[in-house]
Design an enzyme around this catalytic site. Sequence first.
Site, mmCIF file in Angstrom:
data_model
loop_
_atom_site.group_PDB
_atom_site.id
_atom_site.type_symbol
_atom_site.label_atom_id
_atom_site.label_comp_id
_atom_site.label_asym_id
_atom_site.label_seq_id
_atom_site.Cartn_x
_atom_site.Cartn_y
_atom_site.Cartn_z
ATOM 1 N N ASP A 109 -0.257 -0.187 -12.207
ATOM 2 C CA ASP A 109 -1.145 -0.881 -11.283
ATOM 3 C C ASP A 109 -2.349 -0.031 -10.896
ATOM 4 O OD1 ASP A 109 0.811 0.753 -9.962
ATOM 5 O OD2 ASP A 109 0.258 -0.146 -8.046
ATOM 6 N N GLU A 179 2.900 1.191 -7.722
ATOM 7 C CA GLU A 179 2.764 2.498 -7.083
ATOM 8 C C GLU A 179 1.762 2.465 -5.933
ATOM 9 O OE1 GLU A 179 1.047 6.421 -6.215
ATOM 10 O OE2 GLU A 179 0.017 4.683 -7.070
#
Length: 433
Positions: A109, A179
């Site tokens: 991400d 994350e």
Amino acid sequence: MDTMNNSNKDRLFLFIDNSENLAIELETELCKRPAIAPESGGEGELDKALWLEGWLKERGFPFERIDIKDQRAKGGVRPNLVVDVLAACKTDGTNTCTGGTLWIMSHLDVVPPGEMSLWESDPWTVIRKDDGPLGLRLIGRGVEDNQQGLTSSLIAAVAFKETGSVPEFPVKLLFCADEECGSVYGVAALLRERPDLFGKDDLVLIPDGGDSKGETIEIAEKNLLWLEFTTKGKQAHGSRPDLGANAHLAGAELAVRLHNELSEIFNDKDHLFEPDYSTFQPTRKTSNVPNINTIPGDDQFCMDMRILPRYPIKIVLKEVDRIKTEIEAKHKVTISYSAAQAVESQTTPVDSPLVTMLSAAVREVYGFKTRPIGIGGGTVGAFLRNIGIHCAVWSRINDTAHQPNEYVLVNNILGDAKVMALLMSAAALHTKL
């Protein structure tokens, strides 16, 4: 450094040196597929994971996709990819290596681009610029955070496979979801739903932080405690505070006392960190009444606490409760709080084989002596350290993450790939000290 023989190392390094186009291809394709969390207005990581799956299949890398359900995201899932490098390199189909696994863990991400007017180009289209003596620069959202680490690990893995080299022990790559927003659908979920994934002797390199030379190896984090306080008093006219209970006044005194008293009580220093002490800072303040001449009956504020690992969060909260109770009695208010984050982190030993061999590899590739550090921010390493797995956060980066015109140097991608290749062949990693 107890690693591969020189001829094998030379083959790997030559392949990596000739992988500039591969680095550009990976960064360009990954950047095309924004992987923004639903919390930040995105669809999640599925498109990026699907592209990686196709790429891995074409090159003969076995992988497992572990989906964590999230109905807000595209496909209703947040994908995590595990790539088995050793299995890809064992062409005879056997796997006689035993012991702990070396993991290289990065995340899929990225954060949103932010204010578009601050970008000199489309954030989702990689732009190449010659950076003079530093080499080629690639510009785009996510190219450094965390596609640099992901790309470097893939190039190191491909170097082994294409040169016929085999890691000394099990090596796996892990590309995590989520994350940037707390790892609820990433490593935290993997540890909960797949407890078989990690072993007690595993070692984890996290190429998601560092400095422009690659000199610092992060082995510790401060305990992270974010508290949101709500004070309930009694609203009154500004001319008659005696008829009310000023929630803002009580909240302000609470913030000041928490800052001052917690700093005095938890006052140890640890030079691994900068700053080398625990911090207790009032941060966000929510608006209460719209006009000046009203005593507010409700008030909210937040505290950001970064606490040295030697202090458990529960003993800090005990002092918070003491101070809160005293403020309630003094101002005739009620105060409640909730924890937006409460994360404790163990420390990876300075003499861990991961730290020792990583330091040796960095010196061999970049020529710099490393030093261990602790940080005030949180990383995914905390989840693994807390179950006894040694982790180190390291990469050679220019620290442009989350900024407009985020960029990465191709030379850093390739250099970090060499460091990872050395780790994959470091026999001394096989036994955790």
